[in-house]
Design a protein around this motif. Structure first.
Motif, PDB file in Angstrom:
ATOM      1  N   VAL A  72       0.843  -1.192   0.000  1.00 34.19           N
ATOM      2  CA  VAL A  72       0.000   0.000   0.000  1.00 34.19           C
ATOM      3  C   VAL A  72       0.880   1.244   0.000  1.00 34.19           C
ATOM      4  O   VAL A  72       1.766   1.390   0.846  1.00 34.19           O
ATOM      5  CB  VAL A  72      -0.946   0.016   1.215  1.00 34.19           C
ATOM      6  CG1 VAL A  72      -1.826   1.269   1.192  1.00 34.19           C
ATOM      7  CG2 VAL A  72      -1.813  -1.242   1.226  1.00 34.19           C
ATOM      8  N   GLY A  73       0.648   2.141  -0.948  1.00 31.48           N
ATOM      9  CA  GLY A  73       1.422   3.372  -1.051  1.00 31.48           C
ATOM     10  C   GLY A  73       0.979   4.440  -0.064  1.00 31.48           C
ATOM     11  O   GLY A  73      -0.112   4.362   0.527  1.00 31.48           O
ATOM     12  N   GLN A  74       1.794   5.464   0.085  1.00 28.39           N
ATOM     13  CA  GLN A  74       1.507   6.541   1.034  1.00 28.39           C
ATOM     14  C   GLN A  74       0.314   7.390   0.609  1.00 28.39           C
ATOM     15  O   GLN A  74      -0.398   7.941   1.457  1.00 28.39           O
ATOM     16  CB  GLN A  74       2.745   7.428   1.207  1.00 28.39           C
ATOM     17  CG  GLN A  74       3.905   6.736   1.896  1.00 28.39           C
ATOM     18  CD  GLN A  74       3.537   6.231   3.276  1.00 28.39           C
ATOM     19  OE1 GLN A  74       3.024   6.981   4.110  1.00 28.39           O
ATOM     20  NE2 GLN A  74       3.777   4.943   3.520  1.00 28.39           N
ATOM     21  N   THR A  75       0.081   7.525  -0.698  1.00 31.18           N
ATOM     22  CA  THR A  75      -1.016   8.379  -1.148  1.00 31.18           C
ATOM     23  C   THR A  75      -2.371   7.860  -0.705  1.00 31.18           C
ATOM     24  O   THR A  75      -3.332   8.626  -0.585  1.00 31.18           O
ATOM     25  CB  THR A  75      -1.012   8.498  -2.681  1.00 31.18           C
ATOM     26  OG1 THR A  75      -1.135   7.183  -3.254  1.00 31.18           O
ATOM     27  CG2 THR A  75       0.258   9.156  -3.189  1.00 31.18           C
ATOM     28  N   VAL A  76      -2.473   6.578  -0.447  1.00 31.12           N
ATOM     29  CA  VAL A  76      -3.757   5.969  -0.086  1.00 31.12           C
ATOM     30  C   VAL A  76      -4.303   6.528   1.223  1.00 31.12           C
ATOM     31  O   VAL A  76      -5.523   6.646   1.406  1.00 31.12           O
ATOM     32  CB  VAL A  76      -3.603   4.433   0.000  1.00 31.12           C
ATOM     33  CG1 VAL A  76      -4.850   3.784   0.569  1.00 31.12           C
ATOM     34  CG2 VAL A  76      -3.263   3.857  -1.372  1.00 31.12           C
ATOM     35  N   TRP A  77      -3.424   6.929   2.123  1.00 32.77           N
ATOM     36  CA  TRP A  77      -3.832   7.278   3.491  1.00 32.77           C
ATOM     37  C   TRP A  77      -4.192   8.744   3.671  1.00 32.77           C
ATOM     38  O   TRP A  77      -4.512   9.175   4.789  1.00 32.77           O
ATOM     39  CB  TRP A  77      -2.718   6.910   4.463  1.00 32.77           C
ATOM     40  CG  TRP A  77      -2.262   5.486   4.343  1.00 32.77           C
ATOM     41  CD1 TRP A  77      -1.061   5.030   3.860  1.00 32.77           C
ATOM     42  CD2 TRP A  77      -3.011   4.309   4.686  1.00 32.77           C
ATOM     43  NE1 TRP A  77      -1.016   3.672   3.891  1.00 32.77           N
ATOM     44  CE2 TRP A  77      -2.198   3.186   4.394  1.00 32.77           C
ATOM     45  CE3 TRP A  77      -4.291   4.094   5.218  1.00 32.77           C
ATOM     46  CZ2 TRP A  77      -2.611   1.880   4.611  1.00 32.77           C
ATOM     47  CZ3 TRP A  77      -4.712   2.791   5.433  1.00 32.77           C
ATOM     48  CH2 TRP A  77      -3.873   1.701   5.138  1.00 32.77           C
ATOM     49  N   THR A  78      -4.151   9.544   2.615  1.00 32.10           N
ATOM     50  CA  THR A  78      -4.392  10.984   2.758  1.00 32.10           C
ATOM     51  C   THR A  78      -5.431  11.457   1.748  1.00 32.10           C
ATOM     52  O   THR A  78      -5.583  10.879   0.670  1.00 32.10           O
ATOM     53  CB  THR A  78      -3.096  11.792   2.556  1.00 32.10           C
ATOM     54  OG1 THR A  78      -2.521  11.447   1.280  1.00 32.10           O
ATOM     55  CG2 THR A  78      -2.087  11.480   3.644  1.00 32.10           C
ATOM     56  N   GLN A  79      -6.123  12.547   2.093  1.00 32.31           N
ATOM     57  CA  GLN A  79      -7.128  13.131   1.210  1.00 32.31           C
ATOM     58  C   GLN A  79      -7.371  14.573   1.609  1.00 32.31           C
ATOM     59  O   GLN A  79      -7.725  14.876   2.747  1.00 32.31           O
ATOM     60  CB  GLN A  79      -8.438  12.333   1.274  1.00 32.31           C
ATOM     61  CG  GLN A  79      -9.577  12.904   0.460  1.00 32.31           C
ATOM     62  CD  GLN A  79      -9.388  12.734  -1.037  1.00 32.31           C
ATOM     63  OE1 GLN A  79      -8.402  12.160  -1.499  1.00 32.31           O
ATOM     64  NE2 GLN A  79     -10.342  13.218  -1.813  1.00 32.31           N
ATOM     65  N   GLN A  80      -7.138  15.490   0.665  1.00 30.94           N
ATOM     66  CA  GLN A  80      -7.369  16.913   0.906  1.00 30.94           C
ATOM     67  C   GLN A  80      -7.567  17.598  -0.435  1.00 30.94           C
ATOM     68  O   GLN A  80      -6.921  17.239  -1.430  1.00 30.94           O
ATOM     69  CB  GLN A  80      -6.176  17.541   1.653  1.00 30.94           C
ATOM     70  CG  GLN A  80      -6.439  18.957   2.132  1.00 30.94           C
ATOM     71  CD  GLN A  80      -5.286  19.510   2.977  1.00 30.94           C
ATOM     72  OE1 GLN A  80      -4.197  18.954   2.982  1.00 30.94           O
ATOM     73  NE2 GLN A  80      -5.550  20.580   3.691  1.00 30.94           N
ATOM     74  N   LYS A  81      -8.468  18.568  -0.486  1.00 34.29           N
ATOM     75  CA  LYS A  81      -8.764  19.297  -1.720  1.00 34.29           C
ATOM     76  C   LYS A  81      -9.185  18.364  -2.846  1.00 34.29           C
ATOM     77  O   LYS A  81      -8.781  18.518  -4.005  1.00 34.29           O
ATOM     78  CB  LYS A  81      -7.555  20.140  -2.155  1.00 34.29           C
ATOM     79  CG  LYS A  81      -7.054  21.134  -1.133  1.00 34.29           C
ATOM     80  CD  LYS A  81      -8.042  22.262  -0.898  1.00 34.29           C
ATOM     81  CE  LYS A  81      -7.464  23.321   0.041  1.00 34.29           C
ATOM     82  NZ  LYS A  81      -8.446  24.409   0.319  1.00 34.29           N
ATOM     83  N   ALA A  82      -9.992  17.381  -2.518  1.00 38.55           N
ATOM     84  CA  ALA A  82     -10.551  16.431  -3.499  1.00 38.55           C
ATOM     85  C   ALA A  82      -9.491  15.603  -4.196  1.00 38.55           C
ATOM     86  O   ALA A  82      -9.673  15.166  -5.330  1.00 38.55           O
ATOM     87  CB  ALA A  82     -11.407  17.164  -4.537  1.00 38.55           C
ATOM     88  N   THR A  83      -8.379  15.347  -3.486  1.00 40.87           N
ATOM     89  CA  THR A  83      -7.328  14.512  -4.065  1.00 40.87           C
ATOM     90  C   THR A  83      -6.449  13.951  -2.960  1.00 40.87           C
ATOM     91  O   THR A  83      -6.414  14.481  -1.839  1.00 40.87           O
ATOM     92  CB  THR A  83      -6.481  15.304  -5.074  1.00 40.87           C
ATOM     93  OG1 THR A  83      -5.580  14.433  -5.741  1.00 40.87           O
ATOM     94  CG2 THR A  83      -5.679  16.401  -4.387  1.00 40.87           C
ATOM     95  N   SER A  84      -5.721  12.891  -3.284  1.00 43.27           N
ATOM     96  CA  SER A  84      -4.891  12.247  -2.269  1.00 43.27           C
ATOM     97  C   SER A  84      -3.596  12.995  -2.002  1.00 43.27           C
ATOM     98  O   SER A  84      -3.067  12.958  -0.889  1.00 43.27           O
ATOM     99  CB  SER A  84      -4.562  10.816  -2.701  1.00 43.27           C
ATOM    100  OG  SER A  84      -3.782  10.819  -3.888  1.00 43.27           O
ATOM    101  N   ALA A  85      -3.064  13.671  -3.022  1.00 47.92           N
ATOM    102  CA  ALA A  85      -1.764  14.365  -2.908  1.00 47.92           C
ATOM    103  C   ALA A  85      -1.612  15.250  -4.135  1.00 47.92           C
ATOM    104  O   ALA A  85      -2.484  15.281  -5.018  1.00 47.92           O
ATOM    105  CB  ALA A  85      -0.622  13.346  -2.820  1.00 47.92           C
ATOM    106  N   THR A  86      -0.492  15.941  -4.226  1.00 47.50           N
ATOM    107  CA  THR A  86      -0.248  16.743  -5.422  1.00 47.50           C
ATOM    108  C   THR A  86      -0.078  15.829  -6.634  1.00 47.50           C
ATOM    109  O   THR A  86       0.226  14.643  -6.506  1.00 47.50           O
ATOM    110  CB  THR A  86       1.009  17.594  -5.250  1.00 47.50           C
ATOM    111  OG1 THR A  86       2.147  16.725  -5.059  1.00 47.50           O
ATOM    112  CG2 THR A  86       0.886  18.546  -4.064  1.00 47.50           C
TER     113      THR A  86
END
Length: 339
Positions: free
Chosen positions: A47-61
């Protein structure tokens, strides 16, 4: 010529990254549960790091999302990639991907993930798979339609794989109350339909995705369907498929007209649509009116209410594969050949 990845049956590792939306903290248990269920079936999960975050309608930049996706694509220890689910902003990632560095590896998902699937297949000729998302694999048992993703991804080049219509489908999501055995509340009988009941068979090269997201590829290098037909599928006609998430009947109409005017349907074998919770009637204009309009304009078969999209379970459809879809009641089926 199309290129087909292959996912073997034993000792495989699934990569999970979020090129569109990730999960807020209260949803993290969904990833953990799905991970356990794949491990129960003898698959490892990274599981990658992007999976665990969500802000501004997206997981990351966009650059972070693209970097993690490319790392997983190029990692020989990862055998296939399945995002947690779709989202809203996968299109941001496309300019950051090194298309000529993408290897033959399955990418599976639907909704906004289909933005990436469509673009990768059109630009590279690598087949991609439109089917269940990672979080939809977290039940103790999988229904037969959902389970087919594993058979499809394990089909070798030159092989043929068959999928059948489901018996029942889910009309509405209810995350608060999940059935004991299966992921879905299968509460309505499935029936694949044709605008013209005399037209019951379609053959062509599959290409499609979520209508609300892939339509934004029109006029971009990632939506150059003419070049795709010329360079990858020897000018064979395209068997288009679309899922509709939320769009109203008139919004669907406008999107399909834009595709038509952009030349996407110039060499279409036909078009199939999945069941949808969307398609809200505007005045007296309905979604079936839209399908009838398209039938009259294009003079090709139009099928609808297939097992595709946001009212699961759903088929696993491979972009670029040669396919025949037959409507024959409870024996309705899709046959795909990886040639």
């Amino acid at each position: 010529m199309m290129r087909y990845p292959y996912l073997g049956w034993t000792g495989q590792t699934i990569g999970v990254t979020a090129p569109s939306s990730g999960l807020t903290e209260e949803l993290h248990p969904m990833i953990e549960e799905a991970t356990n269920r794949l491990q129960d079936r003898q698959m490892a999960v990274q599981v990658g790091q992007t999976v665990w975050t969500q802000q501004k309608a997206t997981s990351a930049t966009a650059d972070i999302r693209a970097d993690e996706l490319m790392q997983m694509l190029q990692n020989p220890e990862i055998d296939a990639i399945i995002p947690p689910f779709g989202g809203e902003r996968a299109i941001d990632v496309l300019p950051h991907l090194e298309m000529n560095q993408i290897p033959e590896k399955w990418l599976l998902g639907y909704s906004d993930t289909s933005t990436l699937l469509f673009a990768i297949t059109v630009q590279t000729g690598i087949a991609t798979a439109h089917g269940p998302n990672f979080v939809e694999m977290r039940s103790e048992e999988w229904d037969e339609t959902t389970t087919a993703w594993r058979r499809v991804l394990a089909t070798p080049k030159g092989g043929t794989v068959t999928q059948w219509t489901s018996d029942f489908y889910q009309t509405n999501w209810n995350h608060a109350e999940r059935p004991a055995r299966f992921m879905y509340h299968l509460d309505a009988a499935t029936e694949w339909k044709s605008v013209d009941p005399n037209e019951t068979e379609l053959t062509g090269r599959l290409l499609g995705g979520c209508l609300e997201t892939v339509r934004h590829l029109i006029g971009t290098p990632y939506g150059d369907v003419t070049a795709f037909q010329q360079t990858q599928i020897n000018q064979e006609p395209i068997l288009w498929y679309f899922e509709i998430s939320e769009a109203s009947a008139t919004d669907v109409h406008r999107s399909l007209m834009q595709m038509h005017l952009a030349g996407w349907f110039d060499q279409a074998a036909g078009i199939v649509f999945g069941r949808t919770p969307g398609g809200r009637m505007i005045e007296d204009y309905t979604l079936t009116d839209v399908y009838g309009m398209l039938k009259e304009k294009l003079k090709v078969p139009i099928f609808y209410d297939l097992d595709i999209g946001h009212q699961p379970p759903q088929l696993t459809l491979v972009n670029g594969a040669q396919a025949t879809i037959r409507i024959q009641g409870k024996d309705s089926r899709v046959d795909m050949t990886f040639c």
